[in-house]
Design a protein around this motif. Structure first.
Motif, mmCIF file in Angstrom:
data_model
loop_
_atom_site.group_PDB
_atom_site.id
_atom_site.type_symbol
_atom_site.label_atom_id
_atom_site.label_comp_id
_atom_site.label_asym_id
_atom_site.label_seq_id
_atom_site.Cartn_x
_atom_site.Cartn_y
_atom_site.Cartn_z
ATOM 1 N N UNK A 196 47.231 21.168 24.634
ATOM 2 C CA UNK A 196 45.974 20.660 25.178
ATOM 3 C C UNK A 196 44.889 21.649 24.796
ATOM 4 N N UNK A 197 43.753 21.130 24.357
ATOM 5 C CA UNK A 197 42.625 21.984 24.005
ATOM 6 C C UNK A 197 41.559 21.811 25.082
ATOM 7 N N UNK A 198 41.132 22.921 25.690
ATOM 8 C CA UNK A 198 40.113 22.870 26.739
ATOM 9 C C UNK A 198 38.919 23.712 26.336
ATOM 10 N N UNK A 199 37.744 23.307 26.822
ATOM 11 C CA UNK A 199 36.497 24.003 26.517
ATOM 12 C C UNK A 199 35.742 24.239 27.818
ATOM 13 N N UNK A 200 35.216 25.451 27.976
ATOM 14 C CA UNK A 200 34.424 25.808 29.150
ATOM 15 C C UNK A 200 33.006 25.285 28.964
ATOM 16 N N UNK A 201 32.585 24.342 29.821
ATOM 17 C CA UNK A 201 31.265 23.735 29.651
ATOM 18 C C UNK A 201 30.289 24.108 30.772
ATOM 19 N N UNK A 202 30.781 24.674 31.876
ATOM 20 C CA UNK A 202 29.905 25.143 32.949
ATOM 21 C C UNK A 202 30.277 26.573 33.284
ATOM 22 N N UNK A 203 29.299 27.349 33.715
ATOM 23 C CA UNK A 203 29.524 28.744 34.040
ATOM 24 C C UNK A 203 30.267 28.878 35.370
ATOM 25 N N UNK A 204 31.248 29.775 35.443
ATOM 26 C CA UNK A 204 31.955 29.991 36.704
ATOM 27 C C UNK A 204 31.203 30.909 37.670
ATOM 28 N N UNK A 205 29.983 31.318 37.308
ATOM 29 C CA UNK A 205 29.192 32.156 38.205
ATOM 30 C C UNK A 205 28.861 31.345 39.451
ATOM 31 N N UNK A 257 39.884 32.411 33.635
ATOM 32 C CA UNK A 257 40.398 33.522 32.815
ATOM 33 C C UNK A 257 41.867 33.293 32.459
ATOM 34 N N UNK A 258 42.626 32.745 33.395
ATOM 35 C CA UNK A 258 44.038 32.473 33.148
ATOM 36 C C UNK A 258 44.262 31.451 32.046
ATOM 37 N N UNK A 259 43.297 30.550 31.881
ATOM 38 C CA UNK A 259 43.388 29.574 30.804
ATOM 39 C C UNK A 259 42.922 30.146 29.472
ATOM 40 N N UNK A 260 42.449 31.390 29.488
ATOM 41 C CA UNK A 260 42.031 32.047 28.252
ATOM 42 C C UNK A 260 40.603 31.751 27.859
ATOM 43 N N UNK A 261 39.791 31.301 28.808
ATOM 44 C CA UNK A 261 38.395 30.986 28.526
ATOM 45 C C UNK A 261 37.516 32.139 28.956
ATOM 46 N N UNK A 262 36.592 32.539 28.092
ATOM 47 C CA UNK A 262 35.717 33.666 28.390
ATOM 48 C C UNK A 262 34.279 33.221 28.518
ATOM 49 N N UNK A 263 33.633 32.995 27.384
ATOM 50 C CA UNK A 263 32.216 32.643 27.379
ATOM 51 C C UNK A 263 32.041 31.124 27.437
#
Length: 60
Positions: free
Chosen positions: A7-16, A27-33
């Motif tokens: 599965x390919x996932x993309x971070x589209x909203x900030x976790x702030x 972070x566990x899913x390997x998403x940073x920026x």
């Protein structure tokens, strides 16, 4: 979802401003920026993590 069970996932909203455990899941899913992508194995654990932070990510 591709044929080789990934599965390919993309971070589209900030976790702030989100809960600390939701940030840890990102972070566990390997998403940073923002807009970073990660290709993961399709397991029940990963599916649960995706469901938990579905409002922050997009499944490609």
């Amino acid at each position: 979802m591709t044929a080789n069970n990934t599965i390919k996932v993309q971070l589209v909203r900030s976790p702030i401003g989100c809960k600390e455990d939701h940030r840890a899941t990102v972070r566990g899913l390997g998403l940073r920026k923002l807009n970073s992508t990660s290709e993961l194995q399709d397991t029940p654990a990963v599916r649960g993590m995706i469901n938990k932070i579905s409002y922050l990510i997009k499944v490609i």
